[in-house]
Write an enzyme that holds these catalytic residues in place. Structure first.
Site, PDB file in Angstrom:
ATOM      1  N   HIS A   1      94.137 -27.849  44.578  1.00  0.00           N
ATOM      2  CA  HIS A   1      92.808 -27.710  44.553  1.00  0.00           C
ATOM      3  C   HIS A   1      92.195 -28.303  45.805  1.00  0.00           C
ATOM      4  O   HIS A   1      91.220 -27.646  46.433  1.00  0.00           O
ATOM      5  CB  HIS A   1      92.275 -28.455  43.208  1.00  0.00           C
TER       6      HIS A   1
ATOM      7  N   TYR B   1      89.252 -27.059  49.461  1.00  0.00           N
ATOM      8  CA  TYR B   1      88.357 -27.870  50.338  1.00  0.00           C
ATOM      9  C   TYR B   1      88.780 -27.804  51.697  1.00  0.00           C
ATOM     10  O   TYR B   1      88.031 -27.726  52.805  1.00  0.00           O
ATOM     11  CB  TYR B   1      88.261 -29.339  49.912  1.00  0.00           C
TER      12      TYR B   1
ATOM     13  N   HIS C   1      85.709 -14.735  40.727  1.00  0.00           N
ATOM     14  CA  HIS C   1      85.163 -16.110  41.258  1.00  0.00           C
ATOM     15  C   HIS C   1      85.518 -16.491  42.549  1.00  0.00           C
ATOM     16  O   HIS C   1      85.000 -16.410  43.583  1.00  0.00           O
ATOM     17  CB  HIS C   1      85.551 -17.048  40.240  1.00  0.00           C
ATOM     18  N   PHE C   2      86.890 -16.503  42.962  1.00  0.00           N
ATOM     19  CA  PHE C   2      87.169 -16.903  44.297  1.00  0.00           C
ATOM     20  C   PHE C   2      87.002 -15.951  45.337  1.00  0.00           C
ATOM     21  O   PHE C   2      87.215 -16.173  46.430  1.00  0.00           O
ATOM     22  CB  PHE C   2      88.656 -17.639  44.349  1.00  0.00           C
ATOM     23  N   HIS C   3      86.845 -14.697  45.185  1.00  0.00           N
ATOM     24  CA  HIS C   3      86.426 -13.776  46.249  1.00  0.00           C
ATOM     25  C   HIS C   3      84.994 -14.185  46.742  1.00  0.00           C
ATOM     26  O   HIS C   3      84.774 -13.481  47.957  1.00  0.00           O
ATOM     27  CB  HIS C   3      86.642 -12.365  45.972  1.00  0.00           C
TER      28      HIS C   3
ATOM     29  N   ARG D   1      94.565 -10.964  35.174  1.00  0.00           N
ATOM     30  CA  ARG D   1      94.515 -10.855  36.604  1.00  0.00           C
ATOM     31  C   ARG D   1      96.079 -10.556  36.855  1.00  0.00           C
ATOM     32  O   ARG D   1      96.973 -10.738  36.010  1.00  0.00           O
ATOM     33  CB  ARG D   1      94.046 -12.073  37.114  1.00  0.00           C
ATOM     34  N   ARG D   2      96.683 -10.299  38.011  1.00  0.00           N
ATOM     35  CA  ARG D   2      97.851 -10.317  38.381  1.00  0.00           C
ATOM     36  C   ARG D   2      98.919  -9.457  37.590  1.00  0.00           C
ATOM     37  O   ARG D   2      99.849  -9.711  37.104  1.00  0.00           O
ATOM     38  CB  ARG D   2      98.742 -11.688  38.284  1.00  0.00           C
TER      39      ARG D   2
HETATM   40  C1  HEM Z   1      89.475  -5.596  51.462  1.00  0.00           C
HETATM   41  C2  HEM Z   1      89.596  -6.940  50.794  1.00  0.00           C
HETATM   42  C3  HEM Z   1      89.915  -7.534  49.881  1.00  0.00           C
HETATM   43  C4  HEM Z   1      90.232  -6.852  48.368  1.00  0.00           C
HETATM   44  C5  HEM Z   1      89.924  -5.305  48.094  1.00  0.00           C
HETATM   45  C6  HEM Z   1      90.930  -7.702  47.787  1.00  0.00           C
HETATM   46  C7  HEM Z   1      91.435  -7.458  46.179  1.00  0.00           C
HETATM   47  C8  HEM Z   1      91.931  -8.483  45.276  1.00  0.00           C
HETATM   48  C9  HEM Z   1      92.574  -8.121  44.089  1.00  0.00           C
HETATM   49  C10 HEM Z   1      92.081  -6.935  43.321  1.00  0.00           C
HETATM   50  C11 HEM Z   1      93.194  -9.092  43.740  1.00  0.00           C
HETATM   51  C12 HEM Z   1      93.780  -9.503  42.340  1.00  0.00           C
HETATM   52  C13 HEM Z   1      95.053  -9.022  41.875  1.00  0.00           C
HETATM   53  C14 HEM Z   1      95.769  -9.125  40.834  1.00  0.00           C
HETATM   54  O1  HEM Z   1      95.339 -10.208  40.409  1.00  0.00           O
HETATM   55  O2  HEM Z   1      96.446  -8.347  40.124  1.00  0.00           O
HETATM   56  C15 HEM Z   1      93.039 -10.007  44.781  1.00  0.00           C
HETATM   57  C16 HEM Z   1      93.675 -11.522  44.579  1.00  0.00           C
HETATM   58  C17 HEM Z   1      93.810 -12.349  45.597  1.00  0.00           C
HETATM   59  N1  HEM Z   1      92.764 -12.410  46.753  1.00  0.00           N
HETATM   60 FE1  HEM Z   1      91.863 -10.720  47.566  1.00  0.00          FE
HETATM   61  N2  HEM Z   1      90.905  -9.050  48.306  1.00  0.00           N
HETATM   62  C18 HEM Z   1      90.497  -8.928  49.508  1.00  0.00           C
HETATM   63  C19 HEM Z   1      90.405  -9.764  50.588  1.00  0.00           C
HETATM   64  C20 HEM Z   1      90.634 -11.130  50.300  1.00  0.00           C
HETATM   65  C21 HEM Z   1      90.252 -12.124  51.282  1.00  0.00           C
HETATM   66  C22 HEM Z   1      89.502 -11.975  52.695  1.00  0.00           C
HETATM   67  C23 HEM Z   1      91.036 -13.294  50.672  1.00  0.00           C
HETATM   68  C24 HEM Z   1      91.113 -14.741  51.190  1.00  0.00           C
HETATM   69  C25 HEM Z   1      90.321 -15.148  52.373  1.00  0.00           C
HETATM   70  C26 HEM Z   1      91.549 -12.963  49.754  1.00  0.00           C
HETATM   71  C27 HEM Z   1      92.166 -13.770  48.768  1.00  0.00           C
HETATM   72  C28 HEM Z   1      92.941 -13.711  47.634  1.00  0.00           C
HETATM   73  C29 HEM Z   1      93.804 -14.439  46.661  1.00  0.00           C
HETATM   74  C30 HEM Z   1      94.046 -15.764  47.145  1.00  0.00           C
HETATM   75  C31 HEM Z   1      94.115 -13.880  45.658  1.00  0.00           C
HETATM   76  C32 HEM Z   1      94.859 -14.343  44.325  1.00  0.00           C
HETATM   77  C33 HEM Z   1      96.478 -13.688  44.438  1.00  0.00           C
HETATM   78  C34 HEM Z   1      97.428 -14.248  43.288  1.00  0.00           C
HETATM   79  O3  HEM Z   1      96.962 -14.008  42.233  1.00  0.00           O
HETATM   80  O4  HEM Z   1      98.401 -14.650  43.531  1.00  0.00           O
HETATM   81  N3  HEM Z   1      91.455 -11.605  49.151  1.00  0.00           N
HETATM   82  N4  HEM Z   1      92.263  -9.675  45.681  1.00  0.00           N
HETATM   83 CU   LIG Z   2      90.592 -26.350  41.779  1.00  0.00          CU
END
Ligand code: HEM
Ligand SMILES: [Cu+2]
Length: 582
Positions: free
Chosen positions: A218, A222, A372-374, A435-436
């Protein structure tokens, strides 16, 4: 100010390496939306598996990019405000540790040996190089803190009665949070996971590992966010053509982050059975404590922007919003910061849902979470990082921005992409979309008995947003790397926008020293985490053997077959019979 060639080079590399890797991160972002929407029904594409891609996406975007950037930006702010350069040996050692660590982890992920996602929860086991790489990246990012602290103490000796510049205070607070929280994950990685991944210890305590991870995890958010906050307080008012409404508000907010950032990690474990309700409630309440500095920030920034708008002729109550320099290519950083703040409104609101114990049950592990976190890490954090990277690079290299008019619309395109993407993900989450999960294999495959047509519109929206985000990402690469390829036309300098302060309150010693805050931080931490850790150690279930992501049967080594594993834990040989997998 002029800076040495060595520091300039350091900043280029620390910005350039993670941004080059980001191309892999963004590519996988797009791919995930394609898999999830059922456009393809495959477990892998171009020799990369879904979870391998998701691990690369999370690790590169959320850990590597953010850490490298925080260090580079820290060097820039400390040098600029203290008018002195950091020690080069320390700075370059830190760079090499981070780079070697990233290389090791990248190798493990790209070769498919560590598809354990950026949270690397056991019992999923990654290649030892993955953990070692993560540890090196973290240790490398610690080093500059000690050097900056030394520089700060020297500066304070000469300037005892001068308020510490807000940006310096922010950088030191941020890296203090980082140092404290990463101690836990270093322990998790070095003491629990590495020996287990190597096969030296047969099982691991999953709850303890998760608790240590979230002690770190967490606060990590920050650590991502505070560089953006530093820009919001010390640069945004200036870029808007106004002044920071109150300097003291910024100081109070920063010190409150020191208190509330770490002792709230259990809010990621509301569904973990081994942790008792009381601790979840206590840390849940502390989580709402973070709302205080957030509101202080929101009101202070709104007042600062109002001042800027009125100076530019705004009359009506909210008319100032219409008078801000949204599309000025010469102040493109304003566009990046204001677009991020806009997304943050929704990021914050959806975060309140996650932080509330009962509501969390509805959204836990659903697509709501990435929705949320996007709007936080891929919102204000990401936009501040890429905007500042272009800004810092162009100033310190003396090169003009490539395609300045494209540069200034990038953040707005990103906002459109994210809003569509996150609407799809959040809506999907509320109707149970996980998710995931590579949904295209089953739930979004019309030929599969598990086909769930309700998730067609939600995943299609996420795909549409994903395509816009991907295109925007490509535009950013063209601008940033295009700028790198240009010729130097100006004197290379280190320059940051500096906001004057409207109400420059007189120095209050309590808000200009670290000791009382560090002591309070320690006390709250002990209160919040002693019971959680006792729970994790006492209510441990059977220790978990090692699993790889592709197999429901645990990994076991030649010599552990046939041998009973330590007290109370499962006997892996009973489960696996003679099956041996390395
Ligand atoms: C083209 C841009 C992006 C797209 C289309 C995208 C799409 C996604 C999607 C669909 C997931 C969920 C996949 C799942 O849970 O099965 C995901 C997870 C995630 N994304 Fe992105 N994302 C983008 C950019 C970013 C950026 C810029 C960041 C951070 C600076 C980011 C951080 C994360 C993180 C931390 C997760 C979680 C991974 C996990 O569950 O282990 N994403 N993203
Ligand atoms: Cu937290």
């Amino acid at each position: 100010m002029q800076i040495s060639k060595s520091l300039r080079r350091l900043i280029y590399w620390e910005l350039g390496i993670p941004l080059a890797l980001l191309s892999i991160g963004i590519y996988h972002g797009l791919m995930q939306t394609i898999y999830r929407s059922g456009v393809i029904h495959q477990s892998n594409f171009a020799h990369l598996d879904y979870y391998q891609g998701l691990t690369l996406h999370g690790v590169i975007n959320a850990v590597v990019l953010t850490t490298f950037f925080a260090v580079a930006f820290g060097h820039a702010t400390i040098t600029f405000y203290l008018k002195k350069e950091p020690n080069k040996i320390v700075a370059w050692t830190s760079f090499w540790l981070m780079t070697i660590g990233t290389g090791l982890a990248a190798w493990a992920m790209l070769s498919g040996k560590a598809s354990v996602l950026y949270t690397f929860y056991p019992p999923l086991k990654g290649h030892p190089f993955f953990y070692l790489g993560a540890a090196l990246l973290i240790v490398g990012s610690w080093l500059p803190l000690f050097d900056w602290a030394r520089m700060y103490v020297q500066w304070k000796k000469v300037n005892a009665e001068v308020k510490t510049p807000l940006a310096v205070l922010g950088t030191l607070v941020n890296f203090t949070i980082w140092f404290v929280c990463t101690l836990a994950v270093a322990y998790e990685v070095l003491v629990l996971l590495l020996p287990w991944a190597m096969g030296w210890t047969p099982t691991v305590n999953v709850t303890l590992a998760r608790t240590l991870f979230w002690f770190f995890g967490h606060a990590l958010v920050y650590f991502w966010l505070l560089p953006a906050y530093i820009m919001f307080y010390t640069m945004l008012p200036k870029l808007a053509g106004g002044k920071l409404f109150s300097d003291l508000a910024g100081r109070i907010a920063l010190f409150l982050f020191l208190l509330f950032s770490v002792p709230v990690g259990v809010h990621h474990q509301f569904s973990d059975p081994s942790i008792s309700k009381g601790i979840k409630l206590f840390q849940g309440l502390l989580t709402f404590g973070v709302a205080i500095p957030s509101f202080i920030t929101a009101f202070t920034l709104a007042a600062s922007l109002e001042y800027a708008g009125r100076k530019r002729g705004a009359k009506s109550l909210l008319g100032f919003f219409g008078k801000l320099p949204y599309l000025d290519p010469n102040r493109f950083l304003f566009a990046y910061l204001i677009a991020g703040l806009f997304l943050f409104i929704f990021g914050g609101l959806t975060g309140l849902v996650n932080a509330s114990g009962q509501l969390n049950n509805v959204v836990h592990n659903t697509a709501w979470l990435p929705g949320h976190f996007h709007m936080t890490v891929a919102g204000p954090v990401f936009l501040a990082i890429i905007g500042m990277s272009t800004y810092l690079y162009s100033k310190t290299s003396g090169k003009r921005i490539f395609l300045p008019k494209v540069n200034v619309i990038i953040p707005y395109l990103w906002v459109i992409g994210i809003l569509i993407f996150s609407t799809g993900m959040s809506w999907g989450g509320l109707i149970g979309e996980p998710r995931r999960t590579n949904l295209g294999l089953t739930y979004l495959n019309p030929k599969d008995p598990l086909f769930t047509p309700e998730w067609v519109p939600t995943t299609m929206l996420a795909l549409a947003g994903g395509i816009i985000m991907f295109i925007t990402g490509v535009l950013f690469f063209i601008v940033f790397f295009g700028t790198m390829l240009r010729k130097r036309v100006q004197e290379p300098i280190l320059e940051l926008p500096v906001s004057e302060v409207l109400h420059d309150e007189k120095r209050i010693p309590l808000f200009d020293q670290f000791k009382p805050w560090l002591v309070t931080m320690g006390l709250i931490l002990v209160l919040a985490y002693t019971p959680a850790l006792i729970n994790a150690v006492k209510n441990t279930g059977p220790g978990a053997p090692r699993f790889t992501p592709d197999n429901p049967v645990p990994v076991t080594t030649e010599n552990s077959v046939g041998k009973t594993v330590k007290n109370g834990s499962v006997n892996t040989s009973e489960i696996t019979g003679k099956l041996v997998k390395k």
